[in-house]
Scaffold this active site. Structure first.
Site, PDB file in Angstrom:
ATOM      1  N   ARG A 151       0.863  -1.177   0.000  1.00 22.78           N
ATOM      2  CA  ARG A 151       0.000   0.000   0.000  1.00 22.78           C
ATOM      3  C   ARG A 151       0.903   1.231   0.000  1.00 22.78           C
ATOM      4  O   ARG A 151       2.004   1.198   0.556  1.00 22.78           O
ATOM      5  CB  ARG A 151      -0.901   0.009   1.240  1.00 22.78           C
ATOM      6  CG  ARG A 151      -1.838  -1.184   1.332  1.00 22.78           C
ATOM      7  CD  ARG A 151      -2.648  -1.155   2.625  1.00 22.78           C
ATOM      8  NE  ARG A 151      -3.573  -2.284   2.695  1.00 22.78           N
ATOM      9  CZ  ARG A 151      -3.296  -3.469   3.228  1.00 22.78           C
ATOM     10  NH1 ARG A 151      -2.090  -3.682   3.762  1.00 22.78           N
ATOM     11  NH2 ARG A 151      -4.192  -4.435   3.240  1.00 22.78           N
ATOM     12  N   LYS A 175      -2.689  -3.631   8.135  1.00 19.74           N
ATOM     13  CA  LYS A 175      -3.925  -3.303   8.838  1.00 19.74           C
ATOM     14  C   LYS A 175      -4.157  -4.283   9.988  1.00 19.74           C
ATOM     15  O   LYS A 175      -3.936  -5.477   9.852  1.00 19.74           O
ATOM     16  CB  LYS A 175      -5.109  -3.356   7.863  1.00 19.74           C
ATOM     17  CG  LYS A 175      -5.076  -2.244   6.810  1.00 19.74           C
ATOM     18  CD  LYS A 175      -6.316  -2.265   5.948  1.00 19.74           C
ATOM     19  CE  LYS A 175      -6.316  -1.095   4.976  1.00 19.74           C
ATOM     20  NZ  LYS A 175      -7.541  -1.071   4.133  1.00 19.74           N
ATOM     21  N   HIS A 246      -3.074   3.561  -5.746  1.00 17.93           N
ATOM     22  CA  HIS A 246      -2.871   2.107  -5.672  1.00 17.93           C
ATOM     23  C   HIS A 246      -2.744   1.450  -7.041  1.00 17.93           C
ATOM     24  O   HIS A 246      -2.807   0.220  -7.141  1.00 17.93           O
ATOM     25  CB  HIS A 246      -4.021   1.450  -4.900  1.00 17.93           C
ATOM     26  CG  HIS A 246      -3.908   1.606  -3.414  1.00 17.93           C
ATOM     27  ND1 HIS A 246      -2.691   1.643  -2.749  1.00 17.93           N
ATOM     28  CD2 HIS A 246      -4.854   1.744  -2.452  1.00 17.93           C
ATOM     29  CE1 HIS A 246      -2.904   1.778  -1.450  1.00 17.93           C
ATOM     30  NE2 HIS A 246      -4.198   1.849  -1.249  1.00 17.93           N
ATOM     31  N   ARG A 249      -0.104  -1.176  -7.165  1.00 13.96           N
ATOM     32  CA  ARG A 249      -0.501  -2.318  -6.319  1.00 13.96           C
ATOM     33  C   ARG A 249      -1.477  -3.205  -7.102  1.00 13.96           C
ATOM     34  O   ARG A 249      -1.363  -4.435  -7.076  1.00 13.96           O
ATOM     35  CB  ARG A 249      -1.141  -1.796  -5.030  1.00 13.96           C
ATOM     36  CG  ARG A 249      -1.653  -2.880  -4.074  1.00 13.96           C
ATOM     37  CD  ARG A 249      -2.061  -2.198  -2.763  1.00 13.96           C
ATOM     38  NE  ARG A 249      -2.935  -3.006  -1.939  1.00 13.96           N
ATOM     39  CZ  ARG A 249      -2.533  -3.916  -1.055  1.00 13.96           C
ATOM     40  NH1 ARG A 249      -1.244  -4.176  -0.925  1.00 13.96           N
ATOM     41  NH2 ARG A 249      -3.408  -4.574  -0.307  1.00 13.96           N
ATOM     42  N   HIS A 272      -4.226  -9.047   2.483  1.00 12.68           N
ATOM     43  CA  HIS A 272      -5.683  -9.085   2.617  1.00 12.68           C
ATOM     44  C   HIS A 272      -6.081 -10.123   3.659  1.00 12.68           C
ATOM     45  O   HIS A 272      -5.610 -11.255   3.617  1.00 12.68           O
ATOM     46  CB  HIS A 272      -6.338  -9.460   1.282  1.00 12.68           C
ATOM     47  CG  HIS A 272      -6.288  -8.373   0.261  1.00 12.68           C
ATOM     48  ND1 HIS A 272      -6.461  -8.598  -1.091  1.00 12.68           N
ATOM     49  CD2 HIS A 272      -6.087  -7.035   0.384  1.00 12.68           C
ATOM     50  CE1 HIS A 272      -6.366  -7.458  -1.749  1.00 12.68           C
ATOM     51  NE2 HIS A 272      -6.136  -6.501  -0.878  1.00 12.68           N
ATOM     52  N   TYR A 281      -9.304  -9.315  -8.319  1.00 14.38           N
ATOM     53  CA  TYR A 281      -8.221  -9.261  -9.306  1.00 14.38           C
ATOM     54  C   TYR A 281      -8.314 -10.399 -10.314  1.00 14.38           C
ATOM     55  O   TYR A 281      -7.790 -10.282 -11.422  1.00 14.38           O
ATOM     56  CB  TYR A 281      -6.862  -9.285  -8.600  1.00 14.38           C
ATOM     57  CG  TYR A 281      -6.598  -8.036  -7.809  1.00 14.38           C
ATOM     58  CD1 TYR A 281      -6.288  -6.836  -8.447  1.00 14.38           C
ATOM     59  CD2 TYR A 281      -6.682  -8.037  -6.421  1.00 14.38           C
ATOM     60  CE1 TYR A 281      -6.071  -5.682  -7.721  1.00 14.38           C
ATOM     61  CE2 TYR A 281      -6.464  -6.891  -5.689  1.00 14.38           C
ATOM     62  CZ  TYR A 281      -6.158  -5.716  -6.346  1.00 14.38           C
ATOM     63  OH  TYR A 281      -5.949  -4.573  -5.625  1.00 14.38           O
TER      64      TYR A 281
END
Length: 300
Positions: A151, A175, A246, A249, A272, A281
């Site tokens: 990120r 995260k 992003h 990414r 994730h 994706y």
């Protein structure tokens, strides 16, 4: 005279709890704060308080957002914030019932993330002039971003102790405080090594900093600044695709899948927590495969 807005103390108590118990990033906490304050302002205009809300009040607020033409994605995120907030109030026994219990989120179409083709990425990464200290830094950042899928907030906040050039790894605290190790790849290692030995000291001057990629003022670069740098190089490369912070990414994930990478490996590399987030994706990769089939197959 308009009444000055006073933020309900419950919001700060909730955010403090999230910060201490969940280890969420500043950006995530800021998003929660924005959502909850917007809801709180609306309630105060109706003579209501956060702890006194019922389902009818939430539905009235959602109708107000439709009238104001807020995006569905924005309302979906806000509902997620409200659910977490009212669950916190319920768990801490500050309310007796959950006003969000029967509120449904708006149905969203799955938006395919903007990405770049491999040739566009090559053109973008070739643009920075490595003889210039700032552009040498940018070259290393772009190569590292495309090689790792970090990120942008993780990239600009990267410190020297998080990176091992000898092992070719970066250690990321993502995260929710989750740690992941991401391989850098040979090209990124080469560019980062060149930047560290030839340009970083010029950007830092006499200032001591552990930040890998400081700004021209020797401070941590902002996400917005790096986004503007990406758009500068895209413009110079003649890339007209709409870019976001992003974009690289997204390209990282899409190109890995195009070359046969396992979806769960890509999930781990991206950090994730939910595989469904990564699965979008696969739609990008599938769309690209269909496009290639139509272009090159004799019966396409």
């Amino acid at each position: 005279m308009a009444k000055t807005y006073q933020c309900d103390p419950l919001i700060d108590a909730f955010l403090d709890d999230l910060w201490s118990s969940k280890g969420l990033s500043d950006n995530t906490l800021s998003a929660y704060r924005t959502d909850l304050r917007h809801f709180d302002r609306y309630l105060q205009s109706q003579g209501l308080r956060l702890r006194d809300v019922g389902q009818a009040d939430v539905r009235a607020y959602l109708a107000y957002r439709v009238e104001q033409q807020f995006a569905r994605t924005s309302s979906a995120r806000l509902l997620s914030s409200l659910r977490r907030f009212y669950n916190y109030l319920l768990q801490t026994k500050q309310i007796s019932g959950d006003p969000m219990a029967q509120i449904e989120s708006p149905k969203l179409s799955r938006h395919l993330p903007d990405s770049l083709s491999e040739s566009q990425v090559d053109r973008l990464l070739a643009e920075p002039n490595v003889d210039d200290p700032v552009e040498c830094r940018d070259k290393a950042m772009l190569e590292l971003l495309y090689a790792t899928g970090l990120r942008v907030s993780e990239l600009v906040g990267l410190t020297m102790e998080q990176m091992s050039l000898r092992q070719g790894l970066v250690r990321i605290i993502g995260k929710g405080g989750k740690e992941r190790l991401v391989p850098m790849g040979e090209m990124a290692i080469t560019e980062v090594e060149h930047y560290l030995t030839s340009a970083r000291h010029e950007l830092l001057g006499h200032i001591q900093s552990d930040v890998v990629f400081p700004s021209k003022r020797s401070q941590m670069m902002t996400r917005q600044t790096f986004w503007h740098r990406i758009k500068l190089y895209a413009s110079r490369a003649g890339i007209e695709t709409e870019l976001s912070p992003h974009t690289l990414r997204h390209a990282f994930a899409t190109h890995l899948l195009n070359h046969g990478a396992d979806l769960r490996v890509v999930q781990l590399l991206l950090g994730h927590s939910d595989l469904s987030t990564t699965q979008i994706y696969t739609h990008v990769a599938r769309a690209r495969l269909q496009e290639l089939h139509q272009q090159h197959h004799p019966r396409g």
